[in-house]
Design a protein around this motif. Structure first.
Motif, PDB file in Angstrom:
ATOM      1  N   LYS A 101       2.823  -3.852 -39.488  1.00  0.00           N
ATOM      2  CA  LYS A 101       2.513  -2.462 -39.803  1.00  0.00           C
ATOM      3  C   LYS A 101       3.585  -1.951 -40.757  1.00  0.00           C
ATOM      4  O   LYS A 101       4.743  -2.369 -40.679  1.00  0.00           O
ATOM      5  N   CYS A 104      10.896   0.618 -35.465  1.00  0.00           N
ATOM      6  CA  CYS A 104      10.610  -0.087 -36.715  1.00  0.00           C
ATOM      7  C   CYS A 104      11.927  -0.230 -37.475  1.00  0.00           C
ATOM      8  O   CYS A 104      12.966   0.271 -37.044  1.00  0.00           O
ATOM      9  N   VAL A 150       1.007   5.054 -41.355  1.00  0.00           N
ATOM     10  CA  VAL A 150       1.154   3.642 -41.043  1.00  0.00           C
ATOM     11  C   VAL A 150      -0.188   2.914 -41.186  1.00  0.00           C
ATOM     12  O   VAL A 150      -1.240   3.463 -40.853  1.00  0.00           O
ATOM     13  N   GLN A 151      -0.112   1.696 -41.726  1.00  0.00           N
ATOM     14  CA  GLN A 151      -1.291   0.837 -41.861  1.00  0.00           C
ATOM     15  C   GLN A 151      -0.936  -0.567 -41.375  1.00  0.00           C
ATOM     16  O   GLN A 151       0.233  -0.941 -41.345  1.00  0.00           O
ATOM     17  N   THR A 152      -1.976  -1.320 -41.025  1.00  0.00           N
ATOM     18  CA  THR A 152      -1.778  -2.715 -40.634  1.00  0.00           C
ATOM     19  C   THR A 152      -2.229  -3.621 -41.773  1.00  0.00           C
ATOM     20  O   THR A 152      -3.289  -3.398 -42.367  1.00  0.00           O
ATOM     21  N   ASP A 208       4.464   5.282 -34.262  1.00  0.00           N
ATOM     22  CA  ASP A 208       3.488   4.553 -35.077  1.00  0.00           C
ATOM     23  C   ASP A 208       3.435   3.072 -34.724  1.00  0.00           C
ATOM     24  O   ASP A 208       2.494   2.365 -35.109  1.00  0.00           O
ATOM     25  N   TYR A 209       4.469   2.599 -34.025  1.00  0.00           N
ATOM     26  CA  TYR A 209       4.573   1.165 -33.727  1.00  0.00           C
ATOM     27  C   TYR A 209       4.533   0.968 -32.218  1.00  0.00           C
ATOM     28  O   TYR A 209       5.046   1.802 -31.468  1.00  0.00           O
ATOM     29  N   ASP A 251       6.179  -4.257 -35.752  1.00  0.00           N
ATOM     30  CA  ASP A 251       5.153  -5.118 -35.140  1.00  0.00           C
ATOM     31  C   ASP A 251       4.832  -6.297 -36.064  1.00  0.00           C
ATOM     32  O   ASP A 251       3.662  -6.597 -36.342  1.00  0.00           O
ATOM     33  N   LYS A 309       4.689   1.628 -43.514  1.00  0.00           N
ATOM     34  CA  LYS A 309       4.403   2.869 -44.236  1.00  0.00           C
ATOM     35  C   LYS A 309       5.601   3.168 -45.143  1.00  0.00           C
ATOM     36  O   LYS A 309       6.612   2.452 -45.102  1.00  0.00           O
TER      37      LYS A 309
END
Lengths: 344, 59
Positions: A148, A109, A195-197, A103-104, A233, A150
């Motif tokens: 990012k 992460c 995952v979201q930014t 996801d990153y 990130d 989650k």
């Protein structure tokens, strides 16, 4: 007015700003047709350069690749496993770990995982302090934090909210979570299991001399098996626009981290020993430290020398440890691991 | 949360001057330099001022 192109290639009839977006693109411009002579001062400003300019991320190890500390951190007010990231807040059962995840962008992460069945509900989280030498340039300017994140299926924060913060303080390398005259901005981020930014900006007051970025939440009830959040990130940059995450080489990032913490395996020495006389063991620092570091040794193996190590010389640029011989045997040995800690 | 500091004792160098503090911080034995920019030394000084701990003289 008609648009006219005369025989020498001069175009007339165009008002300034008369071309809609997209009319002139790479395909309509011949190679080298726009050079410095056609660009007036200021025509290309920072907003057009952000994606290619370097050294944007003021944070170190924002992508969580460097992890010199032990794999799991379960204590408040301590660093690790990812370098430069420290836990803070009230007491709670938790484990902070580095996770591999596609996801990153870096593939890693940092996860803060509340221990299953834990019922403590203190606000707590993780953050990174920026030393004064690197913070002064942010004073009086707008900075933007992007990251990012989650959460796990049992993330117990009300509305699955993760708080992100940018704080400024007025001391010199104070404790990042207890800075003098702290002011800051914050944002509630609603996490999901995908995952979201997220990003937000803060106008740093001009009197601030150090900056800290923080992520925290207040748990509720009793923890389920997946009461966790993770971040990756993470970037703090000048300006009011979040740009793409800045990639740095791993060796570069490691060296930046080693200004604050360095772990060296197996410093070893062999030679003559005399009972009661000191033997000095140089420890090769890879990077000059932020300040005089705290020294922790472990896994000490000895023959003919005491395992009681002390500092012979330590100033952040040079480190030598010593211990005394315990016999008059001509051959003594010692080996040990050493952690060198100059964190904020 | 208070950082747990125990067994603080000065170390001396060859000139017989105090040069560091041997101490257990959160259960880990460390050697802390006498430098106020070091966060552990700053915390030791804080807890000494608060009367929470004392630093034993070197042997």
């Amino acid at each position: 007015m008609a648009i006219v192109i005369n025989g020498s290639g001069t175009v007339t009839g165009l008002a300034v700003g008369g071309l809609p977006d997209g009319i002139v693109d790479a395909g309509t411009l011949a190679t080298n047709s726009v050079d410095s002579a056609e660009l007036i001062d200021g025509a290309v400003d920072d907003s057009h350069m952000a994606s290619i300019s370097g050294r944007r991320n003021i944070l170190i190890n924002g992508d969580m690749r460097v992890a010199q500390y032990a794999a799991n951190n379960t204590a408040i007010n301590t660093y690790g496993p990812c370098d430069r990231w420290r836990t803070y807040g009230g007491g709670m059962g938790f484990t902070v770990s580095q996770q591999s995840s596609s996801d990153y962008e870096s593939g890693y992460c940092l996860r803060f995982h509340r221990t299953a069945s834990n019922s403590q509900t203190n606000n707590t989280g993780m953050g990174q302090g920026i030393e004064t030498l690197n913070s002064r340039g942010l004073a009086g300017k707008t900075v933007t934090l992007s990251f990012k994140a989650k959460c796990g299926a049992n993330f117990s924060s009300t509305d699955t909210t993760l708080m992100s913060r940018i704080n400024g303080g007025e001391g010199t390398n104070d404790n990042p979570f207890g800075m003098t005259n702290t002011n800051g901005g914050s944002q509630n981020n609603i996490l999901t299991t995908s995952v979201q930014t997220f990003s937000f900006s803060f106008a740093m007051p001009s009197d601030k001399t150090q900056v800290t970025v923080l992520f925290d939440y207040t748990p509720t009830g009793t923890a389920g098996a997946n009461d966790w959040f993770e971040i990756g990130d993470v970037q703090l940059e000048l300006g009011s626009t979040a740009t793409d995450f800045e990639h740095r080489h791993y060796g570069e990032e490691l060296a930046l981290c080693q200004r604050y913490y360095e772990y060296i395996d197996q410093v070893a020495w062999a030679g003559d020993v005399t009972n009661g006389y000191a033997r000095v063991y140089p420890v090769p620092l890879k990077v000059v430290k932020r300040t005089t570091p705290t020294i922790t040794t472990s896994s000490i193996g000895t023959s003919g020398t005491s395992s009681s190590l002390a500092t012979w010389y330590n100033n952040g640029r040079s480190l030598q440890l010593y211990s005394n011989g315990t016999t008059n045997s001509p051959a003594g040995t010692i080996n040990f691991n050493v952690a060198i800690d100059a964190e904020l | 949360m208070v950082i747990e500091i125990e067994n603080a004792k000065y170390n001396k160098n060859l000139e017989d001057e105090n040069c560091s503090i041997g101490v257990t911080i959160d259960g880990v034995d460390c050697i802390v330099p006498l430098d106020t920019a070091n966060r552990h030394y700053a915390e030791i000084l804080k807890q000494v001022a608060e009367g929470t701990i004392t630093i034993e003289e070197a042997d």
